[in-house]
Design an enzyme around this catalytic site. Structure first.
Site, PDB file in Angstrom:
ATOM      1  N   SER A 261      64.748 -44.764  51.808  1.00 40.51           N
ATOM      2  CA  SER A 261      63.992 -45.932  51.349  1.00 40.51           C
ATOM      3  C   SER A 261      64.821 -46.747  50.354  1.00 40.51           C
ATOM      4  O   SER A 261      65.915 -47.187  50.688  1.00 40.51           O
ATOM      5  CB  SER A 261      62.648 -45.484  50.770  1.00 40.51           C
ATOM      6  OG  SER A 261      61.768 -46.563  50.626  1.00 40.51           O
TER       7      SER A 261
ATOM      8  N   ASP B 296      57.277 -44.869  60.849  1.00 34.20           N
ATOM      9  CA  ASP B 296      57.362 -45.422  59.492  1.00 34.20           C
ATOM     10  C   ASP B 296      56.397 -46.596  59.354  1.00 34.20           C
ATOM     11  O   ASP B 296      56.578 -47.650  59.962  1.00 34.20           O
ATOM     12  CB  ASP B 296      58.798 -45.873  59.206  1.00 34.20           C
ATOM     13  CG  ASP B 296      59.036 -46.158  57.730  1.00 34.20           C
ATOM     14  OD1 ASP B 296      58.066 -46.443  56.997  1.00 34.20           O
ATOM     15  OD2 ASP B 296      60.201 -46.110  57.300  1.00 34.20           O
TER      16      ASP B 296
ATOM     17  N   HIS C 207      56.736 -42.577  56.790  1.00 28.53           N
ATOM     18  CA  HIS C 207      57.803 -42.868  55.832  1.00 28.53           C
ATOM     19  C   HIS C 207      58.069 -41.713  54.872  1.00 28.53           C
ATOM     20  O   HIS C 207      59.203 -41.219  54.782  1.00 28.53           O
ATOM     21  CB  HIS C 207      57.425 -44.131  55.041  1.00 28.53           C
ATOM     22  CG  HIS C 207      58.488 -44.637  54.131  1.00 28.53           C
ATOM     23  ND1 HIS C 207      59.582 -45.342  54.583  1.00 28.53           N
ATOM     24  CD2 HIS C 207      58.625 -44.546  52.774  1.00 28.53           C
ATOM     25  CE1 HIS C 207      60.346 -45.674  53.551  1.00 28.53           C
ATOM     26  NE2 HIS C 207      59.794 -45.194  52.442  1.00 28.53           N
TER      27      HIS C 207
END
Length: 311
Positions: free
Chosen positions: A148, A242, A285
């Protein structure tokens, strides 16, 4: 057959006065002296966590599930064969989070306050890597992995000059960078999720309101070809599951890697640079790192691919 695991307790070191300026080191070669600074000691894997530059629940310890899997019997052969020496996970100062407020009147600004602004996060990552290189002497024999916003930071370390970041900290840049579910174009992310104000909120919280600055710190916008001359492998991984970072981030960084790869070929036909694209991840995610399965698989792929290049 279930994998057996080896319990690992990391060594924790401070590279600055703040409580979040710490790095955890996991010795893979249990009996090895990591500080021997042997030039042929093998690879390090250094992880940078995500959390939108601000989530105090996502810290260096979040690498734990992945590290446990990587040190299990499932991956023992690849880790041993490719001479992985150690894993490290970096903590860095965080920006303020509205859901986790701090009382400034009772919080020590130097050691506990979470109010970092760019370039603080990047400066901390560079300082942590410099600390590890000085202590262990592994030079460029490491893979920098980020999830991320950790992927943003990982690729920012190999950009030529990041706008707003004027640091005297110098590092030997990694041979490989792996970005997992990464943020690479800040403005594009905000625009793609305009219906969700939280995206603008955390980007402004980390980088301020100047959206031109957002562009100049974005690895997919500014590029890495001028800054990452020793790089050999760039790996991007995207998860179909995600829900927080969309495919367009992956595609934007994929395009940005083309000039980096072609620059080596144009300069020297013997140069080897590889771009590996993984789109077979499936988990949401945060599950990518919290379960550890998919993040571990990405790291193993990076180790294998770099070993091929170096062979």
């Amino acid at each position: 057959m279930a994998s057996t695991t080896r319990a690992t307790t990391p060594e924790t070191y401070s590279y600055g006065p703040h409580d979040l300026q710490k790095v955890h080191v996991y010795n893979v070669q249990k009996q090895a002296d990591l500080s021997s600074k042997s030039p042929n000691q093998g690879y390090w894997v250094i992880y940078i966590h995500g959390g939108a530059w601000r989530d105090p629940r996502v810290l260096a310890e979040s690498f734990g599930p992945t590290e446990t899997l990587l040190q299990s019997s499932r991956y023992a052969e690849i880790i041993t064969r490719e001479h992985v020496v150690a894993f490290a996970s970096i903590d860095y100062r965080l920006s303020a989070h509205p859901n986790f407020p701090q009382d400034r009147s009772t919080t020590d600004a130097a050691t506990q306050l979470r109010d970092a602004k760019h370039p603080d996060h990047l400066h901390d990552v560079l300082a942590a890597i410099a600390f590890l290189q000085e202590r262990y002497g592994f030079g460029d024999r490491y893979i920098l992995v980020g999830h991320s916003c950790g992927a943003t930071l990982a690729f920012q370390t190999v950009m030529g000059k990041v706008a707003g970041a004027e640091t005297t900290t110098t590092i030997t840049k990694p041979r490989a960078v792996a970005g997992v579910c990464g943020i690479y174009d800040l403005r594009l992310l905000r625009d793609d999720f305009k219906q969700e104000p939280i995206y603008h909120q955390f980007l402004e919280g980390a980088f301020g309101p100047d959206e031109d600055l957002w562009d100049r710190v974005s690895p997919a916008k500014d590029g890495i070809e001028a800054g990452w001359l020793n790089g050999k492998l760039a790996l991007l991984a995207h998860s179909a599951g995600d829900e927080l970072v969309n495919l367009r981030q992956f595609l934007a960084m994929k395009d940005a890697l083309v000039p980096w790869k072609e620059a080596a070929t144009a300069k020297d036909d013997r140069s080897t640079r590889q771009v590996v694209l993984l789109q077979d991840l499936q988990q949401p995610h945060d599950d990518v790192w919290s379960n550890g399965e998919e993040l571990a698989a990405v790291i193993v792929t990076a180790i294998r691919e770099l070993a091929k290049i170096d062979s």
